[in-house]
Design a protein around this motif. Structure first.
Motif, short mmCIF file in Angstrom:
data_model
loop_
_atom_site.label_atom_id
_atom_site.label_comp_id
_atom_site.label_asym_id
_atom_site.label_seq_id
_atom_site.Cartn_x
_atom_site.Cartn_y
_atom_site.Cartn_z
N ILE A 5 48.30 29.61 33.25
CA ILE A 5 48.03 30.36 33.23
C ILE A 5 47.83 32.03 34.12
N ARG A 6 48.40 33.14 33.71
CA ARG A 6 48.98 33.99 34.42
C ARG A 6 48.51 34.79 33.13
N LEU A 7 47.41 36.45 33.59
CA LEU A 7 47.66 36.84 32.66
C LEU A 7 47.62 38.51 33.19
N ILE A 8 48.55 39.43 32.92
CA ILE A 8 48.84 40.88 33.56
C ILE A 8 48.86 41.74 32.68
N ASN A 9 47.44 42.34 33.26
CA ASN A 9 47.07 43.79 32.06
C ASN A 9 46.62 43.61 30.99
N PHE A 10 46.29 42.15 30.79
CA PHE A 10 45.24 42.16 29.20
C PHE A 10 44.02 42.12 29.12
N LYS A 11 43.40 43.11 28.72
CA LYS A 11 42.14 42.71 28.31
C LYS A 11 41.16 42.50 30.27
N ALA A 12 40.52 42.07 30.23
CA ALA A 12 39.39 42.03 31.33
C ALA A 12 40.64 41.40 32.61
N ALA A 13 41.42 40.60 32.69
CA ALA A 13 42.43 40.52 33.51
C ALA A 13 43.24 41.11 33.57
N ARG A 14 43.56 42.18 34.89
CA ARG A 14 44.47 42.79 35.17
C ARG A 14 45.82 42.68 35.87
N ASP A 15 44.96 41.62 36.35
CA ASP A 15 45.31 40.58 37.13
C ASP A 15 45.65 38.98 37.74
N LEU A 16 45.29 38.43 36.74
CA LEU A 16 44.54 36.21 36.94
C LEU A 16 45.83 35.93 37.03
N ASP A 17 45.70 34.61 37.92
CA ASP A 17 46.51 33.47 38.26
C ASP A 17 45.11 31.97 37.55
N LEU A 18 45.13 31.73 37.38
CA LEU A 18 44.23 30.63 36.93
C LEU A 18 44.96 29.52 36.40
N PRO A 19 44.62 28.50 37.81
CA PRO A 19 45.26 26.70 37.82
C PRO A 19 44.87 26.19 36.67
N LEU A 20 45.01 25.65 36.14
CA LEU A 20 44.10 24.50 35.11
C LEU A 20 44.33 23.20 35.35
N ALA A 21 42.90 22.56 35.33
CA ALA A 21 42.98 20.55 35.13
C ALA A 21 43.51 19.81 34.16
N ALA A 22 43.36 18.68 34.04
CA ALA A 22 42.96 18.03 32.41
C ALA A 22 41.05 18.32 31.91
N PHE A 23 40.51 18.93 32.49
CA PHE A 23 38.90 19.15 32.63
C PHE A 23 38.96 20.57 32.95
N THR A 24 39.07 22.05 32.80
CA THR A 24 38.58 23.69 32.96
C THR A 24 37.21 23.92 32.25
N LEU A 25 36.42 24.66 32.92
CA LEU A 25 35.14 24.79 32.48
C LEU A 25 35.27 26.23 33.39
N LEU A 26 35.51 27.48 32.02
CA LEU A 26 35.29 28.95 32.16
C LEU A 26 34.00 29.18 32.56
N ALA A 27 33.09 30.02 33.39
CA ALA A 27 31.82 30.41 33.98
C ALA A 27 32.17 31.20 33.70
N GLY A 28 30.55 32.60 33.68
CA GLY A 28 30.73 33.75 34.39
C GLY A 28 30.49 35.01 33.57
N LEU A 29 29.44 35.43 34.60
CA LEU A 29 28.50 36.45 33.52
C LEU A 29 29.29 37.25 32.49
N ASN A 30 28.73 37.35 31.37
CA ASN A 30 29.60 38.44 29.95
C ASN A 30 30.40 39.24 31.00
#
Length: 138
Positions: A5-30
């Motif tokens: 998934i690549r997001l450009i200018n969408f909400k908090a993601a100014r330029d995010l390139d996120l590779p995914l796998a069969a199991f992907t866990l999203l973790a991080g601060l609020n």
């Protein structure tokens, strides 16, 4: 399966390139963008659920995202949002123009035909705040 998934200018993601796998866990601060990733997919999906698929629906049954200025990333260099999804070695790109007070963003570029997750009946979206009180009024 979604591969990237690549997001450009969408909400908090100014330029995010996120590779995914069969199991992907999203973790991080609020506020770090975990929900932004999921909301981008849900927004694409809800845009294809209704009768109109010529724009990105910011308000719908899956996610209420507000208006154009609410989803445009702070500090964006232009007034477009780009969402690119790679699924089964194919790339699908949605580019939207962002009018400030619009509830639907006009597609400038849209894949034809749309990819599997956007139109499949096998799609579930669980919001992070599904137990707490929801917004009742816009």
């Amino acid at each position: 399966m979604l591969e990237n998934i690549r997001l450009i200018n969408f909400k908090a993601a100014r330029d995010l390139d996120l590779p995914l796998a069969a199991f992907t866990l999203l973790a991080g601060l609020n506020g770090s963008g975990k929900s932004t990733v999921l909301q981008s997919l849900a927004a694409i999906r809800q845009s294809y659920q209704g009768e109109h698929s010529h724009g990105l629906q910011l308000g719908g049954p899956l996610v209420p995202l507000g208006q154009g200025t609410d989803v445009l990333s702070e500090g964006a260099m232009d007034e477009t949002i780009t969402m690119i999804v790679q699924e089964e070695n194919k790339e699908y790109r949605w580019v939207c123009k962002v009018p400030p007070n619009a509830n639907q963003l006009e597609f400038i570029e849209v894949p034809s035909p749309p990819n599997g997750f956007a139109v499949t009946s096998h799609f579930q979206y669980l919001q992070a705040d599904r137990i707490v009180p929801r917004t009742l009024y816009p």
